[in-house]
Design a protein around this motif. Sequence first.
Motif, PDB file in Angstrom:
ATOM      1  N   ILE A  52      -7.117 -13.857   6.273  1.00 27.60           N
ATOM      2  CA  ILE A  52      -6.526 -13.770   4.629  1.00 27.60           C
ATOM      3  C   ILE A  52      -6.947 -13.322   3.746  1.00 27.60           C
ATOM      4  N   SER A  53      -7.200 -12.347   3.307  1.00 32.67           N
ATOM      5  CA  SER A  53      -8.549 -11.866   2.421  1.00 32.67           C
ATOM      6  C   SER A  53      -7.474 -11.529   1.094  1.00 32.67           C
ATOM      7  N   PHE A  54      -8.012 -11.909   0.109  1.00 32.85           N
ATOM      8  CA  PHE A  54      -7.441 -12.244  -1.684  1.00 32.85           C
ATOM      9  C   PHE A  54      -6.981 -10.774  -1.907  1.00 32.85           C
ATOM     10  N   ARG A  55      -7.937  -9.485  -1.630  1.00 31.34           N
ATOM     11  CA  ARG A  55      -8.392  -9.144  -1.928  1.00 31.34           C
ATOM     12  C   ARG A  55      -6.888  -8.116  -1.452  1.00 31.34           C
ATOM     13  N   ASN A  56      -6.739  -7.884  -0.313  1.00 28.83           N
ATOM     14  CA  ASN A  56      -5.951  -7.062   0.918  1.00 28.83           C
ATOM     15  C   ASN A  56      -4.713  -7.861   1.113  1.00 28.83           C
ATOM     16  N   ASP A  57      -4.643  -9.205   1.023  1.00 31.83           N
ATOM     17  CA  ASP A  57      -3.024  -9.762   1.428  1.00 31.83           C
ATOM     18  C   ASP A  57      -2.931 -10.153   0.504  1.00 31.83           C
ATOM     19  N   ILE A  58      -3.493 -10.503  -0.517  1.00 30.51           N
ATOM     20  CA  ILE A  58      -2.450 -10.983  -2.452  1.00 30.51           C
ATOM     21  C   ILE A  58      -2.721 -10.032  -3.640  1.00 30.51           C
ATOM     22  N   LEU A  59      -3.283  -9.210  -3.397  1.00 27.85           N
ATOM     23  CA  LEU A  59      -3.075  -8.682  -4.900  1.00 27.85           C
ATOM     24  C   LEU A  59      -2.255  -7.526  -4.643  1.00 27.85           C
ATOM     25  N   PRO A  60      -2.041  -7.277  -3.353  1.00 27.12           N
ATOM     26  CA  PRO A  60      -1.627  -5.967  -3.418  1.00 27.12           C
ATOM     27  C   PRO A  60      -0.307  -6.997  -3.394  1.00 27.12           C
ATOM     28  N   GLU A  99       2.271 -10.449 -17.562  1.00 22.63           N
ATOM     29  CA  GLU A  99       1.662 -10.709 -17.306  1.00 22.63           C
ATOM     30  C   GLU A  99       0.590 -11.733 -17.110  1.00 22.63           C
ATOM     31  N   ASP A 100       1.155 -12.194 -18.037  1.00 24.87           N
ATOM     32  CA  ASP A 100       0.686 -14.348 -17.593  1.00 24.87           C
ATOM     33  C   ASP A 100       0.453 -15.253 -16.426  1.00 24.87           C
ATOM     34  N   VAL A 101       2.552 -14.912 -16.702  1.00 24.56           N
ATOM     35  CA  VAL A 101       2.798 -15.557 -14.856  1.00 24.56           C
ATOM     36  C   VAL A 101       2.214 -15.104 -14.243  1.00 24.56           C
ATOM     37  N   VAL A 102       2.119 -13.646 -13.718  1.00 25.55           N
ATOM     38  CA  VAL A 102       1.436 -12.966 -12.510  1.00 25.55           C
ATOM     39  C   VAL A 102      -0.219 -13.488 -12.447  1.00 25.55           C
ATOM     40  N   GLN A 103      -0.582 -13.549 -13.923  1.00 28.71           N
ATOM     41  CA  GLN A 103      -2.583 -13.925 -13.519  1.00 28.71           C
ATOM     42  C   GLN A 103      -2.162 -14.920 -13.065  1.00 28.71           C
ATOM     43  N   ASP A 104      -1.464 -16.287 -13.991  1.00 28.67           N
ATOM     44  CA  ASP A 104      -0.884 -18.098 -13.452  1.00 28.67           C
ATOM     45  C   ASP A 104      -0.690 -17.713 -11.984  1.00 28.67           C
ATOM     46  N   THR A 105      -0.379 -16.981 -11.130  1.00 28.46           N
ATOM     47  CA  THR A 105      -0.222 -17.081 -10.238  1.00 28.46           C
ATOM     48  C   THR A 105      -1.093 -17.584  -9.067  1.00 28.46           C
ATOM     49  N   LEU A 106      -1.555 -16.177 -10.160  1.00 29.79           N
ATOM     50  CA  LEU A 106      -2.992 -15.263  -8.776  1.00 29.79           C
ATOM     51  C   LEU A 106      -4.218 -16.631  -8.603  1.00 29.79           C
ATOM     52  N   ARG A 116      -6.527 -21.443  -1.575  1.00 24.96           N
ATOM     53  CA  ARG A 116      -6.955 -20.457  -0.318  1.00 24.96           C
ATOM     54  C   ARG A 116      -7.104 -21.418   0.835  1.00 24.96           C
ATOM     55  N   ASP A 117      -7.291 -22.847   1.127  1.00 30.28           N
ATOM     56  CA  ASP A 117      -7.820 -22.962   2.365  1.00 30.28           C
ATOM     57  C   ASP A 117      -5.894 -23.480   2.953  1.00 30.28           C
ATOM     58  N   GLU A 118      -5.026 -23.591   2.297  1.00 28.20           N
ATOM     59  CA  GLU A 118      -4.723 -23.575   2.410  1.00 28.20           C
ATOM     60  C   GLU A 118      -3.661 -22.324   3.296  1.00 28.20           C
ATOM     61  N   TRP A 119      -4.015 -21.121   2.958  1.00 28.81           N
ATOM     62  CA  TRP A 119      -3.314 -19.911   3.229  1.00 28.81           C
ATOM     63  C   TRP A 119      -3.351 -20.229   4.826  1.00 28.81           C
ATOM     64  N   PRO A 120      -3.466 -20.138   5.925  1.00 28.26           N
ATOM     65  CA  PRO A 120      -2.946 -20.391   7.133  1.00 28.26           C
ATOM     66  C   PRO A 120      -2.186 -20.949   7.248  1.00 28.26           C
ATOM     67  N   GLN A 121      -1.539 -22.232   6.682  1.00 28.27           N
ATOM     68  CA  GLN A 121      -0.545 -22.964   7.348  1.00 28.27           C
ATOM     69  C   GLN A 121       0.684 -22.377   6.830  1.00 28.27           C
ATOM     70  N   PHE A 122       1.329 -21.661   5.712  1.00 27.97           N
ATOM     71  CA  PHE A 122       2.220 -20.798   5.566  1.00 27.97           C
ATOM     72  C   PHE A 122       2.642 -19.462   6.291  1.00 27.97           C
ATOM     73  N   ASP A 123       3.942 -19.592   7.039  1.00 23.98           N
ATOM     74  CA  ASP A 123       4.975 -19.458   7.200  1.00 23.98           C
ATOM     75  C   ASP A 123       4.698 -17.408   6.378  1.00 23.98           C
ATOM     76  N   SER A 124       4.912 -17.674   5.395  1.00 25.98           N
ATOM     77  CA  SER A 124       5.009 -16.610   4.333  1.00 25.98           C
ATOM     78  C   SER A 124       4.129 -16.924   3.434  1.00 25.98           C
ATOM     79  N   LEU A 125       3.174 -15.649   3.345  1.00 25.08           N
ATOM     80  CA  LEU A 125       2.152 -15.939   1.861  1.00 25.08           C
ATOM     81  C   LEU A 125       3.279 -15.240   0.331  1.00 25.08           C
ATOM     82  N   GLU A 126       3.600 -14.410   1.192  1.00 23.63           N
ATOM     83  CA  GLU A 126       4.621 -13.875  -0.370  1.00 23.63           C
ATOM     84  C   GLU A 126       5.549 -14.178  -0.331  1.00 23.63           C
TER      85      GLU A 126
END
Length: 184
Positions: free
Chosen positions: A19-27, A47-54, A61-71
């Motif tokens: 899972i890549s931040f650039r390819n999976d999260i930023l979009p 805009e602040d919410v988006v930045q805080d979310t990211l 990031r260590d837990e990303w593989p555990q999520f059914d849907s990262l989105e």
Amino acid sequence: MSVTFVSLTRHYYRTMREISFRNDILPLKDKLYRLALRITLDTAEAEDVVQDTLIRVWDKRDEWPQFDSLEAYCLTIARNLAIDRSRKMDAQSTELTPEVREMPDAWTPHDRLEQDEQMSLIHTLVNELPEKQRVMVQLRDVEGKTYKEIANILQVTEEQVKVTLFRARQKIKQRYTEIEDYGL
């Protein structure tokens, strides 16, 4: 196909694919922004919410593989942050400005004006909905999420999503008709 097999297949796929931040999260940032804007009704806050979310997603990031849907995970974080900020600012009285839309070149100025007025009215009617209905309309009708995805994001049942969306749409339709027919 059994539920266990599906779960194992999903887990296997996630562990095999990095899972890549650039390819999976930023979009997802545009979706996050639209959701945050729909809740906060303030562009700077969204805009602040988006930045805080990211930032929060990056910190997990260590837990990303555990999520059914990262989105769904990202949208849930954005939703919660936006609600918190909205409550702090009492942003319920601020209007969301209609987004810029592309219109066919064949439309006359009158057609464009009428379309703008209709869209403005619909935005106003959506903004008048209670927060829960407003968020569900955003997720379903703007973002195109399924009932199941909305239920996961908002932590409610699919049936609650369907009922809430039905009621929200009915309210919008009723108010729209009243205004168009009677100018109320």
